[in-house]
Design a protein around this motif. Structure first.
Motif, PDB file in Angstrom:
ATOM      1  N   ARG A 167     -17.598  15.417  37.679  1.00 51.20           N
ATOM      2  CA  ARG A 167     -18.130  16.520  38.464  1.00 51.20           C
ATOM      3  C   ARG A 167     -17.012  17.481  38.848  1.00 51.20           C
ATOM      4  NH1 ARG A 167     -17.814  12.090  41.861  1.00 51.20           N
ATOM      5  NH2 ARG A 167     -16.802  12.427  43.892  1.00 51.20           N
ATOM      6  N   VAL A 168     -17.400  18.697  39.195  1.00 48.39           N
ATOM      7  CA  VAL A 168     -16.447  19.727  39.584  1.00 48.39           C
ATOM      8  C   VAL A 168     -16.551  19.928  41.084  1.00 48.39           C
ATOM      9  CG1 VAL A 168     -15.770  22.140  39.343  1.00 48.39           C
ATOM     10  CG2 VAL A 168     -16.550  20.859  37.337  1.00 48.39           C
ATOM     11  N   ILE A 169     -15.391  19.981  41.791  1.00 46.90           N
ATOM     12  CA  ILE A 169     -15.361  20.180  43.244  1.00 46.90           C
ATOM     13  C   ILE A 169     -14.324  21.254  43.574  1.00 46.90           C
ATOM     14  CG2 ILE A 169     -16.060  17.809  43.722  1.00 46.90           C
ATOM     15  CD1 ILE A 169     -13.119  17.211  44.460  1.00 46.90           C
ATOM     16  N   GLN A 170     -14.348  21.668  44.838  1.00 51.96           N
ATOM     17  CA  GLN A 170     -13.324  22.576  45.367  1.00 51.96           C
ATOM     18  C   GLN A 170     -12.492  21.791  46.380  1.00 51.96           C
ATOM     19  OE1 GLN A 170     -13.262  25.687  44.149  1.00 51.96           O
ATOM     20  NE2 GLN A 170     -11.525  26.467  45.319  1.00 51.96           N
ATOM     21  N   VAL A 171     -11.210  21.696  46.142  1.00 50.65           N
ATOM     22  CA  VAL A 171     -10.375  20.903  47.038  1.00 50.65           C
ATOM     23  C   VAL A 171      -9.590  21.817  47.967  1.00 50.65           C
ATOM     24  CG1 VAL A 171     -10.173  19.011  45.396  1.00 50.65           C
ATOM     25  CG2 VAL A 171      -8.456  20.815  45.403  1.00 50.65           C
ATOM     26  N   THR A 172      -9.244  21.268  49.136  1.00 48.27           N
ATOM     27  CA  THR A 172      -8.415  21.962  50.123  1.00 48.27           C
ATOM     28  C   THR A 172      -7.137  21.158  50.328  1.00 48.27           C
ATOM     29  OG1 THR A 172     -10.378  22.818  51.258  1.00 48.27           O
ATOM     30  CG2 THR A 172      -8.288  22.829  52.491  1.00 48.27           C
ATOM     31  N   ALA A 173      -6.011  21.849  50.273  1.00 52.59           N
ATOM     32  CA  ALA A 173      -4.721  21.167  50.435  1.00 52.59           C
ATOM     33  C   ALA A 173      -4.647  20.520  51.810  1.00 52.59           C
ATOM     34  CB  ALA A 173      -3.577  22.147  50.248  1.00 52.59           C
ATOM     35  N   GLU A 174      -4.196  19.286  51.847  1.00 54.29           N
ATOM     36  CA  GLU A 174      -4.083  18.544  53.100  1.00 54.29           C
ATOM     37  C   GLU A 174      -2.653  18.086  53.394  1.00 54.29           C
ATOM     38  OE1 GLU A 174      -6.802  15.311  52.758  1.00 54.29           O
ATOM     39  OE2 GLU A 174      -8.593  16.601  52.734  1.00 54.29           O
TER      40      GLU A 174
ATOM     41  N   THR B 196      -3.542  14.376  45.104  1.00 58.78           N
ATOM     42  CA  THR B 196      -3.977  13.410  46.119  1.00 58.78           C
ATOM     43  C   THR B 196      -5.091  13.973  46.986  1.00 58.78           C
ATOM     44  OG1 THR B 196      -2.210  14.212  47.572  1.00 58.78           O
ATOM     45  CG2 THR B 196      -1.719  12.288  46.211  1.00 58.78           C
ATOM     46  N   ALA B 197      -5.386  15.269  46.812  1.00 55.24           N
ATOM     47  CA  ALA B 197      -6.515  15.866  47.539  1.00 55.24           C
ATOM     48  C   ALA B 197      -7.816  15.427  46.865  1.00 55.24           C
ATOM     49  CB  ALA B 197      -6.400  17.385  47.536  1.00 55.24           C
ATOM     50  N   GLY B 198      -8.930  15.455  47.600  1.00 54.61           N
ATOM     51  CA  GLY B 198     -10.220  15.072  47.028  1.00 54.61           C
ATOM     52  C   GLY B 198     -10.480  13.575  47.039  1.00 54.61           C
ATOM     53  N   SER B 199      -9.655  12.797  47.731  1.00 55.37           N
ATOM     54  CA  SER B 199      -9.845  11.341  47.909  1.00 55.37           C
ATOM     55  C   SER B 199      -9.905  10.568  46.602  1.00 55.37           C
ATOM     56  CB  SER B 199     -11.137  11.084  48.709  1.00 55.37           C
ATOM     57  OG  SER B 199     -11.077  11.728  49.961  1.00 55.37           O
ATOM     58  N   PRO B 200      -8.851  10.629  45.786  1.00 53.05           N
ATOM     59  CA  PRO B 200      -8.830   9.809  44.566  1.00 53.05           C
ATOM     60  C   PRO B 200      -8.660   8.326  44.907  1.00 53.05           C
ATOM     61  CG  PRO B 200      -6.708  10.866  44.860  1.00 53.05           C
ATOM     62  CD  PRO B 200      -7.589  11.405  45.945  1.00 53.05           C
ATOM     63  N   SER B 201      -9.112   7.449  43.999  1.00 53.30           N
ATOM     64  CA  SER B 201      -8.984   6.006  44.170  1.00 53.30           C
ATOM     65  C   SER B 201      -8.780   5.376  42.790  1.00 53.30           C
ATOM     66  CB  SER B 201     -10.231   5.423  44.845  1.00 53.30           C
ATOM     67  OG  SER B 201     -10.120   4.019  44.987  1.00 53.30           O
ATOM     68  N   PRO B 202      -7.527   5.352  42.291  1.00 53.71           N
ATOM     69  CA  PRO B 202      -7.258   4.887  40.920  1.00 53.71           C
ATOM     70  C   PRO B 202      -7.597   3.409  40.732  1.00 53.71           C
ATOM     71  CG  PRO B 202      -5.384   6.113  41.830  1.00 53.71           C
ATOM     72  CD  PRO B 202      -6.300   5.807  42.979  1.00 53.71           C
ATOM     73  N   LEU B 203      -7.688   3.006  39.435  1.00 60.79           N
ATOM     74  CA  LEU B 203      -7.850   1.593  39.108  1.00 60.79           C
ATOM     75  C   LEU B 203      -6.667   0.811  39.665  1.00 60.79           C
ATOM     76  CD1 LEU B 203      -8.975   1.905  35.369  1.00 60.79           C
ATOM     77  CD2 LEU B 203     -10.412   1.126  37.288  1.00 60.79           C
ATOM     78  N   ALA B 204      -6.933  -0.379  40.187  1.00 60.13           N
ATOM     79  CA  ALA B 204      -5.862  -1.199  40.755  1.00 60.13           C
ATOM     80  C   ALA B 204      -6.328  -2.635  40.835  1.00 60.13           C
ATOM     81  CB  ALA B 204      -5.462  -0.690  42.133  1.00 60.13           C
ATOM     82  N   GLY B 205      -5.334  -3.534  40.860  1.00 54.48           N
ATOM     83  CA  GLY B 205      -5.642  -4.948  41.039  1.00 54.48           C
ATOM     84  C   GLY B 205      -5.881  -5.676  39.733  1.00 54.48           C
ATOM     85  N   VAL B 206      -6.503  -6.825  39.862  1.00 57.58           N
ATOM     86  CA  VAL B 206      -6.785  -7.707  38.724  1.00 57.58           C
ATOM     87  C   VAL B 206      -8.295  -7.832  38.562  1.00 57.58           C
ATOM     88  CG1 VAL B 206      -6.540 -10.043  37.804  1.00 57.58           C
ATOM     89  CG2 VAL B 206      -4.635  -8.970  39.028  1.00 57.58           C
ATOM     90  N   VAL B 207      -8.733  -7.693  37.311  1.00 55.06           N
ATOM     91  CA  VAL B 207     -10.163  -7.810  37.013  1.00 55.06           C
ATOM     92  C   VAL B 207     -10.422  -9.218  36.474  1.00 55.06           C
ATOM     93  CG1 VAL B 207     -12.118  -6.847  35.769  1.00 55.06           C
ATOM     94  CG2 VAL B 207     -10.202  -5.368  36.444  1.00 55.06           C
ATOM     95  N   ALA B 208     -11.203  -9.966  37.197  1.00 51.70           N
ATOM     96  CA  ALA B 208     -11.511 -11.339  36.775  1.00 51.70           C
ATOM     97  C   ALA B 208     -12.476 -11.324  35.586  1.00 51.70           C
ATOM     98  CB  ALA B 208     -12.115 -12.102  37.946  1.00 51.70           C
ATOM     99  N   PRO B 209     -12.524 -12.394  34.835  1.00 52.92           N
ATOM    100  CA  PRO B 209     -13.471 -12.455  33.708  1.00 52.92           C
ATOM    101  C   PRO B 209     -14.902 -12.160  34.170  1.00 52.92           C
ATOM    102  CG  PRO B 209     -11.940 -14.285  33.589  1.00 52.92           C
ATOM    103  CD  PRO B 209     -11.703 -13.619  34.909  1.00 52.92           C
TER     104      PRO B 209
END
Length: 235
Positions: free
Chosen positions: A130-137, A182-195
């Motif tokens: 999706r497309v958003i408009q971000v504001t510098a924080e 870092t604006a727009g509340s990103p949440s990258p992949l992280a951790g370990v994915v169990a089977p």
């Protein structure tokens, strides 16, 4: 008759004795009449009066001592032996060529509405965009249009898989790169994915304009693992 010769001899001896006694008396009288001697007069003579032509004697100055001379060395110092350099043996064969670029990773192409399954048992896909408009924080951020890309990584193998080093990128068909922010509340992949489990990550890219752009989204779920390449058009 006998007494006269003895008396005559006594008179002859008495005359010289009387003369000697008279001489001694005269000598003592003459000595008593001389001037008295002052004991202080026997001391050292007085110094010369002012104006005397005789200069005062200078105090004796000790001669400067001469330092003992250092004996000259008997000869030049002995040379210090130097270490002998032993050349390293030459390689037995031609040197191996250094790699110029990192080896390329295997890639699999797909459209934005498809998923990609790898031989490692991992499956990745773009589940939303999706497309958003971000504001510098924070410092370094900028205001403007941005593209939000949501991805999933599903583990279909029998072993846990780490996605801490996952990398997601966006590039337009005309060469513009999406700049991660870092604006727009990103949440990258992280951790370990169990089977049998799935991990979701959200990425925000500054892209102006962001709507209606032909883009390529790449997903590398772990360093050194295969890469999925998705192409399509942004909303």
């Amino acid at each position: 008759m006998d007494r006269q010769p003895g008396a005559a001899r006594m008179r002859r001896w008495a005359a010289p004795v009387a003369v000697a006694g008279l001489a001694a008396a005269l000598a003592l009288g003459l000595a008593g009449c001389g001037p008295a001697v002052d004991p202080a007069a026997s001391g050292p003579p007085a110094s010369d009066p002012v104006g005397s032509s005789s200069p005062p004697s200078a105090a004796a100055t000790p001669a400067p001592s001469t330092p003992a001379s250092t004996p000259a060395p008997a000869g030049p110092p002995a040379p210090v032996p130097s270490a002998t350099m032993v050349p390293a043996p030459a390689p037995s064969g031609p040197p191996a060529a250094a790699p110029v670029t990192a080896p390329s990773l295997p890639t699999t192409a797909a459209s934005l509405d498809e998923e990609v399954a790898f031989d490692t048992g991992m499956t990745v896909e773009v589940v939303a965009m999706r497309v958003i408009q971000v504001t510098a924080e924070t410092p370094g951020e900028v205001d403007g249009p941005a593209l939000v890309v949501e991805v999933e990584a599903r583990n279909g193998s029998a072993s846990a898989q780490s996605v801490d080093s996952a990398v997601v990128t966006v590039e337009t068909a005309d060469g513009d790169l999406g700049i991660g922010t870092t604006a727009g509340s990103p949440s990258p992949l992280a951790g370990v994915v169990a089977p049998g489990q799935t991990s979701t990550g959200t990425y925000v890219f500054m892209l102006d304009p962001a709507s209606g752009r032909d883009v390529t989204v790449t997903i590398n779920y772990a360093a050194g693992e295969p890469v999925a390449v998705f192409t399509g058009t942004t909303p």
